[in-house]
Design a protein around this motif. Structure first.
Motif, PDB file in Angstrom:
ATOM      1  N   UNK A  61       0.837  -1.204   0.000  1.00  0.00           N
ATOM      2  CA  UNK A  61       0.000   0.000   0.000  1.00  0.00           C
ATOM      3  C   UNK A  61       0.869   1.250   0.000  1.00  0.00           C
ATOM      4  N   UNK A  62       1.930   1.244   0.794  1.00  0.00           N
ATOM      5  CA  UNK A  62       2.820   2.400   0.858  1.00  0.00           C
ATOM      6  C   UNK A  62       3.534   2.604  -0.479  1.00  0.00           C
ATOM      7  N   UNK A  63       3.966   1.533  -1.105  1.00  0.00           N
ATOM      8  CA  UNK A  63       4.625   1.659  -2.411  1.00  0.00           C
ATOM      9  C   UNK A  63       3.666   2.212  -3.464  1.00  0.00           C
ATOM     10  N   UNK A  64       2.425   1.760  -3.432  1.00  0.00           N
ATOM     11  CA  UNK A  64       1.436   2.259  -4.392  1.00  0.00           C
ATOM     12  C   UNK A  64       1.182   3.740  -4.188  1.00  0.00           C
ATOM     13  N   UNK A  65       1.113   4.169  -2.932  1.00  0.00           N
ATOM     14  CA  UNK A  65       0.908   5.594  -2.654  1.00  0.00           C
ATOM     15  C   UNK A  65       2.102   6.416  -3.108  1.00  0.00           C
ATOM     16  N   UNK A  66       3.316   5.929  -2.808  1.00  0.00           N
ATOM     17  CA  UNK A  66       4.523   6.657  -3.197  1.00  0.00           C
ATOM     18  C   UNK A  66       4.687   6.708  -4.710  1.00  0.00           C
ATOM     19  N   UNK A  67       4.163   5.696  -5.404  1.00  0.00           N
ATOM     20  CA  UNK A  67       4.291   5.659  -6.862  1.00  0.00           C
ATOM     21  C   UNK A  67       3.515   6.781  -7.537  1.00  0.00           C
ATOM     22  N   UNK A  68       2.590   7.389  -6.826  1.00  0.00           N
ATOM     23  CA  UNK A  68       1.835   8.516  -7.382  1.00  0.00           C
ATOM     24  C   UNK A  68       2.615   9.825  -7.282  1.00  0.00           C
ATOM     25  N   UNK A  69       3.803   9.783  -6.675  1.00  0.00           N
ATOM     26  CA  UNK A  69       4.632  10.965  -6.576  1.00  0.00           C
ATOM     27  C   UNK A  69       4.475  11.750  -5.291  1.00  0.00           C
ATOM     28  N   UNK A  70       3.737  11.217  -4.339  1.00  0.00           N
ATOM     29  CA  UNK A  70       3.567  11.914  -3.067  1.00  0.00           C
ATOM     30  C   UNK A  70       4.157  11.073  -1.942  1.00  0.00           C
ATOM     31  N   UNK A  71       4.226  11.664  -0.769  1.00  0.00           N
ATOM     32  CA  UNK A  71       4.719  10.955   0.407  1.00  0.00           C
ATOM     33  C   UNK A  71       3.605  10.111   0.999  1.00  0.00           C
ATOM     34  N   UNK A  97      10.941   4.046   0.490  1.00  0.00           N
ATOM     35  CA  UNK A  97       9.590   4.600   0.392  1.00  0.00           C
ATOM     36  C   UNK A  97       9.533   5.903   1.178  1.00  0.00           C
ATOM     37  N   UNK A  98       9.183   6.977   0.523  1.00  0.00           N
ATOM     38  CA  UNK A  98       9.006   8.258   1.212  1.00  0.00           C
ATOM     39  C   UNK A  98       7.734   8.194   2.044  1.00  0.00           C
ATOM     40  N   UNK A  99       7.862   8.349   3.362  1.00  0.00           N
ATOM     41  CA  UNK A  99       6.721   8.141   4.243  1.00  0.00           C
ATOM     42  C   UNK A  99       6.756   9.116   5.402  1.00  0.00           C
ATOM     43  N   UNK A 100       5.580   9.527   5.818  1.00  0.00           N
ATOM     44  CA  UNK A 100       5.397  10.294   7.049  1.00  0.00           C
ATOM     45  C   UNK A 100       4.591   9.431   8.007  1.00  0.00           C
ATOM     46  N   UNK A 101       5.122   9.216   9.199  1.00  0.00           N
ATOM     47  CA  UNK A 101       4.458   8.369  10.189  1.00  0.00           C
ATOM     48  C   UNK A 101       4.007   9.227  11.357  1.00  0.00           C
ATOM     49  N   UNK A 237      -4.980 -10.543  13.620  1.00  0.00           N
ATOM     50  CA  UNK A 237      -5.038  -9.325  12.821  1.00  0.00           C
ATOM     51  C   UNK A 237      -6.488  -9.043  12.470  1.00  0.00           C
ATOM     52  N   UNK A 238      -6.913  -7.823  12.715  1.00  0.00           N
ATOM     53  CA  UNK A 238      -8.242  -7.373  12.303  1.00  0.00           C
ATOM     54  C   UNK A 238      -8.024  -6.355  11.194  1.00  0.00           C
ATOM     55  N   UNK A 239      -8.475  -6.684   9.982  1.00  0.00           N
ATOM     56  CA  UNK A 239      -8.029  -5.989   8.770  1.00  0.00           C
ATOM     57  C   UNK A 239      -9.215  -5.483   7.971  1.00  0.00           C
ATOM     58  N   UNK A 240      -9.052  -4.287   7.425  1.00  0.00           N
ATOM     59  CA  UNK A 240     -10.034  -3.763   6.472  1.00  0.00           C
ATOM     60  C   UNK A 240      -9.293  -2.952   5.424  1.00  0.00           C
ATOM     61  N   UNK A 241      -9.681  -3.137   4.162  1.00  0.00           N
ATOM     62  CA  UNK A 241      -9.107  -2.353   3.070  1.00  0.00           C
ATOM     63  C   UNK A 241      -9.970  -1.135   2.829  1.00  0.00           C
ATOM     64  N   UNK A 242      -9.299   0.000   2.588  1.00  0.00           N
ATOM     65  CA  UNK A 242     -10.004   1.268   2.427  1.00  0.00           C
ATOM     66  C   UNK A 242     -10.596   1.434   1.048  1.00  0.00           C
ATOM     67  N   UNK A 243     -11.091   2.653   0.819  1.00  0.00           N
ATOM     68  CA  UNK A 243     -11.769   2.931  -0.454  1.00  0.00           C
ATOM     69  C   UNK A 243     -10.807   3.361  -1.556  1.00  0.00           C
ATOM     70  N   UNK A 244      -9.516   3.520  -1.193  1.00  0.00           N
ATOM     71  CA  UNK A 244      -8.527   3.871  -2.201  1.00  0.00           C
ATOM     72  C   UNK A 244      -8.606   5.298  -2.692  1.00  0.00           C
ATOM     73  N   UNK A 245      -9.362   6.160  -1.969  1.00  0.00           N
ATOM     74  CA  UNK A 245      -9.541   7.532  -2.422  1.00  0.00           C
ATOM     75  C   UNK A 245      -8.319   8.413  -2.186  1.00  0.00           C
ATOM     76  N   UNK A 246      -7.355   7.904  -1.433  1.00  0.00           N
ATOM     77  CA  UNK A 246      -6.127   8.668  -1.207  1.00  0.00           C
ATOM     78  C   UNK A 246      -6.138   9.410   0.095  1.00  0.00           C
ATOM     79  N   UNK A 247      -4.949   9.622   0.629  1.00  0.00           N
ATOM     80  CA  UNK A 247      -4.784  10.336   1.910  1.00  0.00           C
ATOM     81  C   UNK A 247      -4.685  11.830   1.656  1.00  0.00           C
ATOM     82  N   UNK A 248      -4.932  12.570   2.731  1.00  0.00           N
ATOM     83  CA  UNK A 248      -4.805  14.032   2.644  1.00  0.00           C
ATOM     84  C   UNK A 248      -3.791  14.489   3.675  1.00  0.00           C
TER      85      UNK A 248
END
Length: 248
Positions: A61-71, A97-101, A237-248
């Motif tokens: 998920x982090x790689x996919x987000x970073x692939x869009x050119x954002x952190x 991976x460029x990430x802010x935690x 693990x209790x897991x749910x996948x999001x809507x993929x709309x992107x973080x802000x």
């Protein structure tokens, strides 16, 4: 340090729901609390097994987000001493991976301790509960928690799952203990070296195992869209996948 005696059901057939953990007491020993936060960085890598979770569920998920050119963004909710959040930041950085935690905990003691012990990790520390972050319109690619669910009543658990659904664009993973007599016995033996230390690690850890869920119990509680996945090393693990709309 004197601690209460545990009321032990040898078979752990039912969750312990009426015994509070010592570190949850606002008036608990601050020296023991600080020692407990410090020891989390030693114990969590041994018992929480975040590394394989990061590789299989978070890194894609982090790689996919970073692939869009954002952190990419990660939220650790109920982050305690911040050791899990710092580990996730370290692994992502090693993977390029460029990430802010963000490590967020509504307990001011945990927030203050974690922020004071960042160790150069460069995390963002927030003293906020999940509902406050939702109200502020926050959004993250990945949302995680470590050893939080067993602290909650059924209503509080549902509220947290609802909040983290709103907060996560990519994936939510709540990593918690799975109640087991074997796990309790192994932890009892493994924490003998700190039995007389001024820390809550042993008492609260043993109680946490007794307060934790089994897979069928947790699966009966979670709303639609959530999956409960038993793991090795007595984990759930209790897991749910999001809507993929992107973080802000």
């Amino acid at each position: 340090m004197a601690v209460p005696r545990l009321r032990f059901d040898p078979l752990l057939r039912r969750r312990s729901v009426d015994e509070p953990e010592l570190m949850d007491d606002p008036a608990c020993d601050p020296v023991a609390l600080a020692a407990t936060y410090r020891l989390f960085a030693v114990v969590n890598p041994l018992v929480a097994a975040w590394r394989p979770v990061y590789r299989s569920r978070l890194r894609p998920v982090l790689r996919a987000a970073a692939a869009t050119g954002r952190t990419a963004t990660v939220l650790d909710i109920g982050s305690g001493g911040g050791d899990v959040a710092r580990a996730l930041a370290r692994w992502a950085n090693r993977d390029g991976i460029a990430v802010t935690v963000t490590a967020s905990d509504p307990d001011p003691r945990a927030h203050a301790w974690a922020a004071a012990h960042d160790g150069g990790a460069g995390l963002t520390y927030r003293g906020a509960a999940s509902a406050e972050l939702v109200a502020a319109g926050e959004r993250f690619d990945v949302v995680v928690s470590n050893h939080v669910l067993h602290h909650l009543s059924a209503g509080e658990l549902i509220a947290l799952l609802t909040d983290t659904t709103a907060l996560a664009a990519g994936v939510v993973v709540h990593n918690d203990l799975r109640r087991s007599r074997t796990a309790w016995l192994l932890y009892w033996v493994g924490t003998l070296p700190v039995a007389r230390a001024r820390t809550f690690l042993r008492f609260d850890g043993l109680l946490s195992i007794r307060r934790s869920y089994r897979a069928d119990e947790l699966a009966a509680l979670v709303p639609a869209g959530w999956q409960v996945r038993p793991q090795r090393s007595f984990r759930l693990l209790t897991v749910r996948h999001g809507d993929g709309a992107g973080a802000r």
